[in-house]
Design an enzyme around this catalytic site. Structure first.
Site, PDB file in Angstrom:
ATOM      1  N   ARG A 161      53.701  12.262  25.324  1.00  0.00           N
ATOM      2  CA  ARG A 161      53.807  13.674  25.644  1.00  0.00           C
ATOM      3  C   ARG A 161      52.922  13.988  26.854  1.00  0.00           C
ATOM      4  O   ARG A 161      51.844  13.378  27.016  1.00  0.00           O
ATOM      5  CB  ARG A 161      53.304  14.443  24.427  1.00  0.00           C
ATOM      6  N   THR A 183      66.624  18.651  27.127  1.00  0.00           N
ATOM      7  CA  THR A 183      65.795  17.508  26.745  1.00  0.00           C
ATOM      8  C   THR A 183      66.847  16.454  26.526  1.00  0.00           C
ATOM      9  O   THR A 183      68.028  16.763  26.530  1.00  0.00           O
ATOM     10  CB  THR A 183      65.060  17.857  25.431  1.00  0.00           C
ATOM     11  N   GLY A 237      67.039  20.522  22.238  1.00  0.00           N
ATOM     12  CA  GLY A 237      67.341  21.853  21.719  1.00  0.00           C
ATOM     13  C   GLY A 237      66.128  22.732  21.489  1.00  0.00           C
ATOM     14  O   GLY A 237      66.221  23.738  20.788  1.00  0.00           O
TER      15      GLY A 237
HETATM   16  O1  DON Z   1      58.980  19.526  23.239  1.00  0.00           O
HETATM   17  C1  DON Z   1      59.728  20.435  22.957  1.00  0.00           C
HETATM   18  O2  DON Z   1      59.904  20.824  21.824  1.00  0.00           O
HETATM   19  C2  DON Z   1      60.531  21.102  24.055  1.00  0.00           C
HETATM   20  N1  DON Z   1      59.855  20.979  25.315  1.00  0.00           N
HETATM   21  C3  DON Z   1      61.882  20.478  24.079  1.00  0.00           C
HETATM   22  C4  DON Z   1      62.777  21.115  25.080  1.00  0.00           C
HETATM   23  C5  DON Z   1      64.203  20.921  24.782  1.00  0.00           C
HETATM   24  O3  DON Z   1      64.569  20.360  23.794  1.00  0.00           O
HETATM   25  C6  DON Z   1      65.150  21.513  25.730  1.00  0.00           C
HETATM   26  N2  DON Z   1      66.502  21.186  25.360  1.00  0.00           N
HETATM   27  N3  DON Z   1      67.405  21.822  25.095  1.00  0.00           N
END
Ligand code: DON
Length: 595
Positions: free
Chosen positions: A107, A382, A474
C-alpha cells in the site's frame, strides 16, 4: 509408438498375464503409464483485460508459477490498463504457496511531510479535490517494491524476462479497448488545466483512437530500467529522480527520502473458518477482510431471518443493508494502519460479537445512522486479478491508483501516472471521501502512515487446497461485492459466471437510506418499489462498481473461472502439460476442466 510395440513383443511378454493376452495387457499398461501424466494439471486465471490474460497464460504454460504470472501481468496492466494498473500506486497480495498463506502489503504510504490537516483551509474546511487531483494527492508508491518482494521470495522465472511483455506493449503500443478510450475521455474534464494528463493520453481522445496502436515510449524506458535494476531504479535511481523532479514542479510532497524508506510489508493474513472453509484475506491497513468476516458472520447469525428472505427480495436487501450499516460504523471508528493505531481485529470478528451485533438490526425498518454506533466499547478504478497455477499455488492481487487514472499526473520523462490514494485517509473526521465513507481519528493522516483501504484480495481453502480465488475493485463497495459473490455461490448455488454477473447492491451507513445498485443490472422492479415504500432511496450508481475476477473449484474437483461482464476481463481454464510432453499448445477455453 514403435518403442512400446517393441517392448510388448519382447519374449518376456509371450506368457498370458492376468488372463489377458500379453499384447493387450502390455498396451493397457503403457496406456496407464504414459497417458496419466499427459493429462496435465489444470490452471485458471481471471484477469481484467485480454493483454494481461495472454501474458498470464503464457507464463504459466512456459512453466512459471502463479507468482511469476502475477508479476508479469501486473506490469502489463500498468501499460494496458492505465486507469488502475500501475507503477505509481500500490496494493495487496493474498498468496497461497505450497501450503503457506501469506499477505503482502504494498500500500502507498503518506509522505514524510504529510500532516493531519494538509487538505484543510484556514477555516478548517476541506479544500475541494485537494486530496484527489494533482501532485499533493499522491502517496509514496508501493507497486514496484511489492512485485519485487513477492518475486524475490517465490518467483521462479527471471525478473527481467517477466517484464518483457510489458516493455513490448509500452514500446510498440497496443490497440486500446473501447472501455479504456471511454474512460480516458471521461477523465479529460477532471484534469483539464490542472495536470499533464492530456499531454500523455490525448491521442485516446481522437476519433480514430480505436484503430491506432497506443505506444508509451517513456513508460517503455522506465520499465526497461526496472527490468534491469528492479526497485533500485524506482526508489533510488533515475526513476526516483524523475518522480521527485515531478513533485517539485507541482508542489507535491514525495521526497528522495520517502522513496528510499519505502518497504513492502509481509503481514499475517486475516484467516477464519466459515462453513468448513478457511477464508484467507486482507488484514489492516485494509478494512476489507474484517468487513468480509463481519458480513458473512452476521448473515449466518441471522440465518433464521434469511430463510424468509428470498434472493433479491425486499427483505433480503433490507437485512443486508442493515448488516452493512453496522460494518461501516465499525470501519469508520476502529480501522486504520496497524503500525499507527491499535486495531481490535479479533474483537471485531469474534463470533459472539457478531451474534450480538446482528441482533441489533431492525428487521422491519431502516436504522438511522446516528442510532448505529460502533459496536465495541468514483468513474473509479482499481483492478484485481486471480491466478491459480497447476501446482495449486494461488495469487489474489488487487492494486490501484485509487481514482481512475489516479491524481492525473504523469511523471514527466518516466511516463507513469501517480495515485491519489491520500484521499483514502480521513481528511477530517466526518468528511466523506471519494467513496462517501467517513472516518474518525484511527485513519487520520500522519507521516509514513498507510491509508485505510477496502481492497479484499481473498483465497478460500478447504483442507489446505485452494477452492476459490477472488477480488474486485470498487472502493467501499469492494467487500460488499466480495461478500455478495460468495453468498451467490454458496447460498444460492450460482456458478462463478452467474455469481459475478448477478445484480449487486450496496449500503454504507451514510446517507442513511441510500442503497446503490450496479449500473448494469438492477434489482427486480417489485423489490425496488417496496424498498422505496420503506423509505429507502434506491439508485443505480452513476459508475459501475466492481470488476470481479473469480476462480472456483467445482464439486467434481475441476476448475471454473469468471470475469465480471462489467469489465473487459477474460477468464480461462487450461491444462498445463508437463514440460517433456508439450508438443502443441492446447487451446485455452473459458470453461470447466475436470482434474
Ligand atoms: O484502497 C481502496 O479501498 C481504494 N483506493 C480502492 C479504489 C477502487 O477500488 C476504485 N475502483 N473502483
Amino acid at each position: 509408438m514403435p518403442e512400446v510395440r517393441a517392448v510388448c513383443e519382447h519374449d518376456v511378454m509371450k506368457r498370458p498375464l492376468f488372463g489377458l493376452s500379453p499384447l493387450l495387457f502390455c498396451a493397457l499398461f503403457f496406456h496407464v503409464l504414459l497417458a496419466a501424466p499427459l493429462r496435465g494439471a489444470p490452471a485458471a486465471i481471471a484477469i481484467p483485460d485480454d493483454h494481461g490474460a495472454e501474458v498470464a497464460e503464457a507464463v504459466l504454460r512456459e512453466g512459471g508459477n502463479a507468482i511469476d504470472a502475477a508479476v508479469a501481468t501486473a506490469f502489463v496492466l500498468a501499460v494496458t490498463y492505465p486507469e488502475a494498473g500501475n507503477l505509481g500506486g500500490g496494493g495487496f497480495i493474498t498468496l497461497h504457496h505450497q501450503g503457506t498463506d501469506r499477505f503482502l502489503d504494498f500500500r502507498e504510504a503518506a509522505p514524510g511531510r504529510a500532516s493531519r490537516d494538509m487538505y484543510l483551509n484556514a477555516q478548517g474546511n476541506y479544500i475541494t479535490d485537494s486530496s484527489l487531483i494533482g501532485h499533493r494527492a499522491a502517496g509514496v508508491p508501493g507497486t514496484v517494491a511489492g512485485l519485487w518482494e513477492v518475486h524475490r521470495q517465490y518467483g521462479t522465472r527471471p525478473w527481467k524476462t517477466l517484464l518483457q511483455p510489458a516493455i513490448r506493449l509500452a514500446r510498440d503500443g497496443f490497440v486500446p479497448h473501447p472501455q479504456l478510450i471511454e474512460r480516458t475521455r471521461e477523465a479529460f474534464a477532471d484534469y483539464e488545466g490542472k495536470t499533464n494528463f492530456r499531454e500523455y493520453f490525448g491521442s485516446l481522445g481522437q476519433s480514430n483512437a480505436a484503430q491506432q496502436p497506443f505506444p508509451q515510449p517513456e513508460l517503455a524506458t522506465t520499465l526497461q530500467r526496472i527490468a534491469e535494476r528492479g526497485p533500485k531504479d524506482f526508489y533510488h535511481g533515475r526513476t526516483a529522480d524523475l518522480l521527485v523532479a515531478e513533485m517539485r514542479r507541482g508542489g507535491g510532497l514525495i521526497s528522495h527520502e520517502d522513496l528510499r524508506n519505502y518497504r513492502a510489508i509481509w503481514r499475517a493474513p486475516l484467516q477464519w473458518s466459515w462453513r468448513g472453509y478457511t477464508l484467507v484475506t486482507a488484514p489492516p491497513p485494509s478494512s476489507g477482510g474484517i468487513a468480509l468476516a463481519q458480513l458473512l458472520g452476521m448473515k449466518d447469525a441471522l440465518a433464521a431471518d434469511f430463510k424468509d428472505a428470498p434472493y433479491l427480495s425486499t427483505r433480503y436487501v433490507h437485512l443486508i443493508a442493515e448488516i452493512e450499516k453496522r460494518v461501516f460504523a465499525d470501519r469508520a471508528e476502529y480501522l486504520g494502519d496497524p503500525d499507527f493505531v491499535t486495531v481490535p481485529v479479533s474483537e471485531l470478528v469474534a463470533p459472539q460479537y457478531l451474534q450480538r451485533r446482528a441482533q441489533q438490526i431492525n428487521r422491519a425498518a431502516i436504522s438511522s445512522p446516528p442510532g448505529v454506533k460502533p459496536g465495541l466499547a468514483e468513474s473509479l478504478q482499481t483492478t484485481h486479478f486471480s491466478i491459480l497455477d497447476g501446482a495449486g499455488n494461488a495469487v489474489s492481487l488487487t492494486y490501484t491508483l485509487n481514482g481512475s487514472f489516479g491524481n492525473g499526473v504523469v511523471v514527466r520523462g518516466a511516463g507513469f501516472l501517480l495515485n491519489n490514494e491520500m484521499d483514502d485517509f480521513s481528511v477530517k473526521p466526518g468528511v466523506p471521501n471519494l467513496y462517501g465513507v467517513v472516518g474518525a481519528t484511527a485513519n487520520e493522516i500522519a507521516p509514513r502512515k498507510r491509508m485505510l483501504s477496502s481492497m479484499t484480495p481473498t483465497i478460500l481453502l478447504k483442507d489446505g487446497v485452494v477452492q476459490g480465488v477472488l477480488g474486485t475493485p470498487g472502493g467501499s463497495t469492494i467487500f460488499t461485492s466480495v461478500f455478495q459473490t460468495l453468498v451467490n455461490m454458496f447460498d444460492h448455488g450460482m456458478t462463478a459466471a452467474e455469481a459475478v454477473s448477478a445484480p449487486r447492491f450496496h449500503h454504507q451507513l451514510l446517507p442513511g437510506t441510500l442503497i446503490i445498485v450496479s449500473r448494469c443490472c438492477n434489482l427486480p422492479d417489485k423489490t425496488r418499489a417496496e424498498l422505496v415504500a420503506m423509505g429507502y432511496d434506491v439508485r443505480q450508481n452513476s459508475w459501475e462498481f466492481g470488476d470481479m475476477q473469480v476462480i472456483q473449484r467445482t464439486a467434481d474437483g475441476g476448475l471454473t473461472a469468471a470475469a465480471d461482464p462489467r469489465g473487459r476481463g477474460q477468464a480461462r481454464v487450461f491444462e498445463l502439460m508437463p514440460r517433456a510432453a508439450r508438443p502443441a499448445e492446447p487451446r485455452s477455453r473459458p470453461a470447466t476442466v475436470a482434474e
